[in-house]
Design an enzyme around this catalytic site. Sequence first.
Site, PDB file in Angstrom:
ATOM      1  CG  HIS A 137      -3.352 -26.256  28.135  1.00 51.61           C
ATOM      2  ND1 HIS A 137      -4.129 -27.383  28.046  1.00 51.61           N
ATOM      3  CD2 HIS A 137      -2.537 -26.294  27.060  1.00 51.61           C
ATOM      4  CE1 HIS A 137      -3.797 -28.076  26.975  1.00 51.61           C
ATOM      5  NE2 HIS A 137      -2.827 -27.443  26.362  1.00 51.61           N
ATOM      6  N   PRO A 138      -1.517 -22.715  31.128  1.00 46.78           N
ATOM      7  CG  PRO A 138       0.338 -21.286  31.302  1.00 46.78           C
ATOM      8  CD  PRO A 138      -0.172 -22.508  30.588  1.00 46.78           C
TER       9      PRO A 138
END
Lengths: 147, 509
Positions: free
Chosen positions: B443-444
């Site tokens: 989850h950047p």
Amino acid sequence: MTQVLSDSARRDAMAFGEALFARTLDQAPPADRMAWFITDLDDFVAHLNVRARMLFRLCLFVVTWIAPIVGGRMSRLASLSLPDRIEALEALERTPLSLALFGARAIVSLVYYEHPDAAREIGWDRKCLTAVRAEAGEAREEATVTT
Amino acid sequence: MSIVSGAQMTGDLDVDCDVVIVGSGAGGAVMATELALAGKRVIVLEEGKNVPAAEHGAMRQSESLRHVWREGGMTTSLGLFGAPTINVTMGRVVGGSSVVTGGVCFRVPDSILRVWSRDMELADFTPEALDPYYRHVEEAIHVEEVPVSMRSRSTELFAEGAAKLGIPVHPLRRNTKGCNGCGRCNFGCPHSAKMSVDLSYLPRAIEAGATLYTDCLVDRVTMKGNRAIGVEGRLMTGPVGTKKGKLRVRAKRVIVACGGMHSPLLLRASGLGHVGSHIGRNLTLHPGFRVYARFDRPVRGWQGALQSAFVDAFEHDGVTLTSLFVPASVIAATMPYAGPKHAKLAEQVDHIAMFGTMVHDDGGGSIHKNPFGREPISFYQCSPEDHVRMRFGMRKLADCFLAAGAKEVFLPILGSDGLTPDAYRRFDLDRVPSSRFEAASQHPLGTCRMSKYAGDGVVDPWGKVWDTEGLYVTDGSILPSSLGVNPQLTIMMAATRIAWRMRDENFSS
């Protein structure tokens, strides 16, 4: 697919894999399995971009050259006996460079344990929930019929 | 209109349209579908290939890494100042990372929305205001609760331990239809049961007239003054994306949806991102950690839904606990030692249960251009609170497994062996530097964050890049902070919100 790992890199990966996956101190995994492993590892690396390839080669370099030094031997990993290779890898694991060992081990393990015999040895049956339930259901039906 | 393989095209690609969208993942696919359905002429450019379900099913996990994941799953964010180095996994395929997620769907927790709406003055971001967009997406991707009967034995054991400690475990919601629990979600669903956007959205976009080009690498957004007028790049071919023909698309609106790692790079390559700009800053990753537990009896945790349950009891401590399972080969890879000692541990993978913890991080990472290649360089830092949260989450996981009768727990520490219950009680986790933790992220977020004022972010509350015209970002990079929960649904919600506003605009200007 053409070979992307050089002959020396293949030797280094083979030496690393033999030490990592040996089930006894005097015997590496079967030669045909290791040959399959190296061929598939080469295909894996062939699909990596330049940076990921360099990262893998860096991890392999640490395993090949630094692990023996950390283990007290001035030699390439592939030149060591199987027990000495194992000792060198375990020595490397206790140092801050263990991240490189982890990186190399993750990739070679992903490939190696997909060999059906290697998967079988660690009890990985790769069955899904539905298949297991279906088998259980069939077994129950058979038991009912027998009764 | 259809899916066109850029790898098989001869010559250059030179086309006009109303909207060009860079990236076909959760954000891009929603934009493409909503705008195509509104009658706009839409072109989607995807760097990866189109991989149908049958091909997913034919691939071993490591083959999926080669063909579907970006950089073979080897992307890392380098930890600075004591932070762990984090493996960041992303899809590089039609459908983007939605193809390689576990399908987990969460709405943003109310506590996070309160921060966005009050502290960050994003007034429209309240549960009530966002509800119509969420409901629309949840229907489109078929969000449903994972039945308890679909849980793996691994998850059942964790839940048993949690129950003994009085910790409630809830069923997760996922975007699935007809899932049979084969546990392969992270490697592309072979049964078309996970409603990733390549199945739930893009076919509708194509039916409505959109064209999707695969194997296209966009190098820059073409700017005329402060107005975006299209994109330029290259068609690619071969396993590692060798460049071939040129790509030029002229459009009235340019949508950047390449994800939190690549969208800021594209904006910078397009001449945006002056000194002091927020482009590429404020990276959060939701660093995730797994804890394994060894039980006496076989667990075979790969049988069952990959992700089926979660714990939100520690939301205010900054951690969410979620079920997960990784392939047995990966478990074996994380076992310590070499040779016979390693083999002995690896042989126990069918006795291993696992659960994960995800940190709602507030540390700040950053994304930078890589002078030697096209993948970005990223750095990650933790706040002092993040370090505490990591350990807190790990301890909770271990406590639950030990309460369930685990004989050993394996903490996510590089090279560490299993700990018996007594050894675990004596073990001082606070003395282990965070840099030795094995961490992963899917989850950047936050690298083009939205803001009410131009000086505080990269895009306005409607996704438009500040101080430009016709240029939008609609992926996880625009989220103003980390969420503490999986962001897929929220990215799609945010894209829907932006698309519904854009579809009513007059595109003549």
